[in-house]
Motif scaffolding. Structure first.
Motif, PDB file in Angstrom:
ATOM      1  N   UNK A  43       0.843  -1.198   0.000  1.00 57.12           N
ATOM      2  CA  UNK A  43       0.000   0.000   0.000  1.00 57.12           C
ATOM      3  C   UNK A  43       0.875   1.244   0.000  1.00 57.12           C
ATOM      4  N   UNK A  44       0.725   2.048  -1.045  1.00 56.48           N
ATOM      5  CA  UNK A  44       1.461   3.305  -1.163  1.00 56.48           C
ATOM      6  C   UNK A  44       0.450   4.427  -1.354  1.00 56.48           C
ATOM      7  N   UNK A  45       0.127   5.119  -0.291  1.00 51.42           N
ATOM      8  CA  UNK A  45      -0.844   6.201  -0.374  1.00 51.42           C
ATOM      9  C   UNK A  45      -2.264   5.700  -0.518  1.00 51.42           C
ATOM     10  N   UNK A  46      -3.235   6.621  -0.620  1.00 57.90           N
ATOM     11  CA  UNK A  46      -4.640   6.229  -0.810  1.00 57.90           C
ATOM     12  C   UNK A  46      -4.823   5.540  -2.158  1.00 57.90           C
ATOM     13  N   UNK A  47      -5.934   4.827  -2.291  1.00 54.57           N
ATOM     14  CA  UNK A  47      -6.247   4.178  -3.560  1.00 54.57           C
ATOM     15  C   UNK A  47      -6.469   5.239  -4.637  1.00 54.57           C
ATOM     16  N   UNK A  48      -5.928   4.993  -5.833  1.00 48.11           N
ATOM     17  CA  UNK A  48      -6.097   5.969  -6.908  1.00 48.11           C
ATOM     18  C   UNK A  48      -5.937   5.302  -8.266  1.00 48.11           C
ATOM     19  N   UNK A  49      -6.422   5.959  -9.287  1.00 47.24           N
ATOM     20  CA  UNK A  49      -6.228   5.501 -10.652  1.00 47.24           C
ATOM     21  C   UNK A  49      -6.216   6.708 -11.579  1.00 47.24           C
ATOM     22  N   UNK A  50      -5.525   6.561 -12.696  1.00 43.35           N
ATOM     23  CA  UNK A  50      -5.522   7.607 -13.722  1.00 43.35           C
ATOM     24  C   UNK A  50      -6.008   7.053 -15.044  1.00 43.35           C
ATOM     25  N   UNK A  51      -6.734   5.925 -14.987  1.00 44.79           N
ATOM     26  CA  UNK A  51      -7.182   5.260 -16.209  1.00 44.79           C
ATOM     27  C   UNK A  51      -8.232   6.065 -16.978  1.00 44.79           C
ATOM     28  N   UNK A  52      -9.014   6.873 -16.263  1.00 42.37           N
ATOM     29  CA  UNK A  52     -10.108   7.599 -16.906  1.00 42.37           C
ATOM     30  C   UNK A  52      -9.609   8.961 -17.367  1.00 42.37           C
ATOM     31  N   UNK A  53      -9.350   9.087 -18.658  1.00 41.67           N
ATOM     32  CA  UNK A  53      -8.893  10.340 -19.265  1.00 41.67           C
ATOM     33  C   UNK A  53      -7.656  10.905 -18.579  1.00 41.67           C
ATOM     34  N   UNK A  54      -6.797  10.018 -18.059  1.00 41.38           N
ATOM     35  CA  UNK A  54      -5.546  10.417 -17.398  1.00 41.38           C
ATOM     36  C   UNK A  54      -5.783  11.413 -16.257  1.00 41.38           C
ATOM     37  N   UNK A  55      -6.954  11.351 -15.654  1.00 42.47           N
ATOM     38  CA  UNK A  55      -7.281  12.195 -14.510  1.00 42.47           C
ATOM     39  C   UNK A  55      -7.245  11.345 -13.245  1.00 42.47           C
ATOM     40  N   UNK A  56      -6.473  11.781 -12.256  1.00 40.13           N
ATOM     41  CA  UNK A  56      -6.346  11.009 -11.021  1.00 40.13           C
ATOM     42  C   UNK A  56      -7.674  10.999 -10.272  1.00 40.13           C
ATOM     43  N   UNK A  57      -8.142   9.799  -9.956  1.00 37.23           N
ATOM     44  CA  UNK A  57      -9.347   9.610  -9.163  1.00 37.23           C
ATOM     45  C   UNK A  57      -8.951   8.919  -7.858  1.00 37.23           C
ATOM     46  N   UNK A  58      -9.255   9.557  -6.734  1.00 34.84           N
ATOM     47  CA  UNK A  58      -8.904   8.993  -5.428  1.00 34.84           C
ATOM     48  C   UNK A  58     -10.018   8.076  -4.937  1.00 34.84           C
ATOM     49  N   UNK A  59      -9.621   6.940  -4.361  1.00 33.16           N
ATOM     50  CA  UNK A  59     -10.608   5.996  -3.833  1.00 33.16           C
ATOM     51  C   UNK A  59     -11.194   5.078  -4.874  1.00 33.16           C
ATOM     52  N   UNK A  60     -10.494   4.882  -5.969  1.00 32.88           N
ATOM     53  CA  UNK A  60     -11.041   4.077  -7.062  1.00 32.88           C
ATOM     54  C   UNK A  60     -11.224   2.616  -6.674  1.00 32.88           C
ATOM     55  N   UNK A  61     -10.280   2.060  -5.969  1.00 31.70           N
ATOM     56  CA  UNK A  61     -10.318   0.624  -5.646  1.00 31.70           C
ATOM     57  C   UNK A  61     -10.199   0.353  -4.152  1.00 31.70           C
ATOM     58  N   UNK A  62     -10.262   1.384  -3.344  1.00 40.34           N
ATOM     59  CA  UNK A  62     -10.088   1.187  -1.909  1.00 40.34           C
ATOM     60  C   UNK A  62     -10.204   2.498  -1.164  1.00 40.34           C
ATOM     61  N   UNK A  63      -9.551   2.605  -0.011  1.00 40.13           N
ATOM     62  CA  UNK A  63      -9.693   3.788   0.849  1.00 40.13           C
ATOM     63  C   UNK A  63      -9.316   5.100   0.168  1.00 40.13           C
ATOM     64  N   UNK A  64     -10.075   6.140   0.496  1.00 39.43           N
ATOM     65  CA  UNK A  64      -9.785   7.491  -0.004  1.00 39.43           C
ATOM     66  C   UNK A  64      -8.750   8.193   0.861  1.00 39.43           C
ATOM     67  N   UNK A  65      -8.623   7.775   2.109  1.00 43.48           N
ATOM     68  CA  UNK A  65      -7.678   8.402   3.028  1.00 43.48           C
ATOM     69  C   UNK A  65      -6.804   7.331   3.666  1.00 43.48           C
ATOM     70  N   UNK A  66      -5.522   7.628   3.771  1.00 44.76           N
ATOM     71  CA  UNK A  66      -4.590   6.725   4.442  1.00 44.76           C
ATOM     72  C   UNK A  66      -3.838   7.508   5.513  1.00 44.76           C
ATOM     73  N   UNK A  67      -3.969   7.057   6.751  1.00 39.44           N
ATOM     74  CA  UNK A  67      -3.256   7.649   7.880  1.00 39.44           C
ATOM     75  C   UNK A  67      -2.272   6.613   8.413  1.00 39.44           C
ATOM     76  N   UNK A  68      -1.024   7.007   8.542  1.00 38.22           N
ATOM     77  CA  UNK A  68       0.013   6.112   9.069  1.00 38.22           C
ATOM     78  C   UNK A  68       0.381   6.582  10.476  1.00 38.22           C
ATOM     79  N   UNK A  69       0.273   5.663  11.436  1.00 37.20           N
ATOM     80  CA  UNK A  69       0.714   5.928  12.805  1.00 37.20           C
ATOM     81  C   UNK A  69       2.064   5.249  12.981  1.00 37.20           C
ATOM     82  N   UNK A  70       3.116   6.051  13.095  1.00 37.61           N
ATOM     83  CA  UNK A  70       4.474   5.528  13.207  1.00 37.61           C
ATOM     84  C   UNK A  70       4.891   5.526  14.673  1.00 37.61           C
ATOM     85  N   UNK A  71       5.118   4.322  15.207  1.00 35.24           N
ATOM     86  CA  UNK A  71       5.466   4.175  16.621  1.00 35.24           C
ATOM     87  C   UNK A  71       6.976   4.110  16.801  1.00 35.24           C
ATOM     88  N   UNK A  72       7.511   5.013  17.608  1.00 33.93           N
ATOM     89  CA  UNK A  72       8.948   5.062  17.862  1.00 33.93           C
ATOM     90  C   UNK A  72       9.332   4.014  18.896  1.00 33.93           C
TER      91      UNK A  72
END
Length: 232
Positions: free
Chosen positions: A195-224
């Motif tokens: 998983x690299x960033x939120x789900x996205x695709x540029x297949x439709x007229x080369x326009x980025x669409x967020x959430x195409x195949x999965x989550x629209x938002x990705x939050x990473x909690x990094x534990x030290x």
């Protein structure tokens, strides 16, 4: 159509690699030996560095890919999850992986967890734990299993993934090594999500669409949790 030209080409490749020219001469033991003694490949500079450099590179690349990263101490995980959901004005049903490392999230009195384990289509928030983070690309490696169902990675609208600084590695090859080490019996998980960033695709007229195949938002909690890393 004859396959003779193809067979000639493949036989030439096998000969150049000093392997049996007849596929039937390749034994199962030979294949197993090759997998166990796999040669190391060229490691790009972006996948090398000190522990602190790799962690900082992971954060930078994850954010470049559209993920939000929150860094906190291990005992602050539950508060961090609640905080990122609140800051994003996200409300709804929450599903948390059955991973014991996420027990404190369910115990928080500020967040209502609808279920532990496999989510339903009505759960708009999913919380999971990554096996590794790849500094080279800001990617999270998620291995499926009883404590980490694959559906957690694709069904929700908002995905929160916890990863520890001790699990940040250089590149993809290091991630696979970490995966193999976690499976001493050789039985790899059925599914591995990268998983690299939120789900996205540029297949439709080369326009980025967020959430195409999965989550629209990705939050990473990094534990030290790594003493070799400077921390926050």
């Amino acid at each position: 159509m004859s396959s003779r030209p193809r067979d000639t080409i493949l036989a030439g490749i096998r000969a150049a690699l000093k392997r049996p020219t007849d596929p039937e001469d390749i034994s199962t033991d030979a294949v197993d030996d090759r997998l166990r003694s796999r040669a190391a490949q060229v490691v790009p500079a972006i996948a090398r560095g000190t522990r602190s450099e790799l962690v900082n590179r992971f954060i930078a690349n994850a954010e470049t890919a559209g993920a939000a990263v929150t860094r906190t101490a291990p005992d602050g995980m539950a508060d961090a999850v609640v905080a990122v959901l609140g800051e994003s004005a996200v409300s709804g049903r929450v599903a948390v992986a059955a991973d014991p490392r996420l027990d404190s999230v369910e115990a928080s009195d500020r967040l209502t967890v609808e279920r532990r384990g496999t989510p339903s289509g009505d759960d708009v928030i999913a919380v999971g734990h990554a096996m590794a983070g790849l500094a080279e690309t800001g990617t999270l490696l998620m291995a499926s299993g009883p404590d980490s169902p694959s559906s957690l990675n694709v069904l929700s609208d908002t995905h929160v993934i916890v990863v520890r600084t001790s699990d940040i590695v250089g590149g993809l090859e290091d991630g696979w090594d970490r995966l193999r080490q976690s499976c001493p019996d050789g039985m790899l998980p059925r599914t591995v999500h990268l998983i690299t960033g939120p789900s996205r695709t540029g297949d439709i007229e080369q326009t980025i669409q967020i959430g195409a195949h999965g989550p629209r938002q990705l939050h990473v909690i990094l534990l030290d949790d790594d003493a070799d890393v400077g921390g926050i």
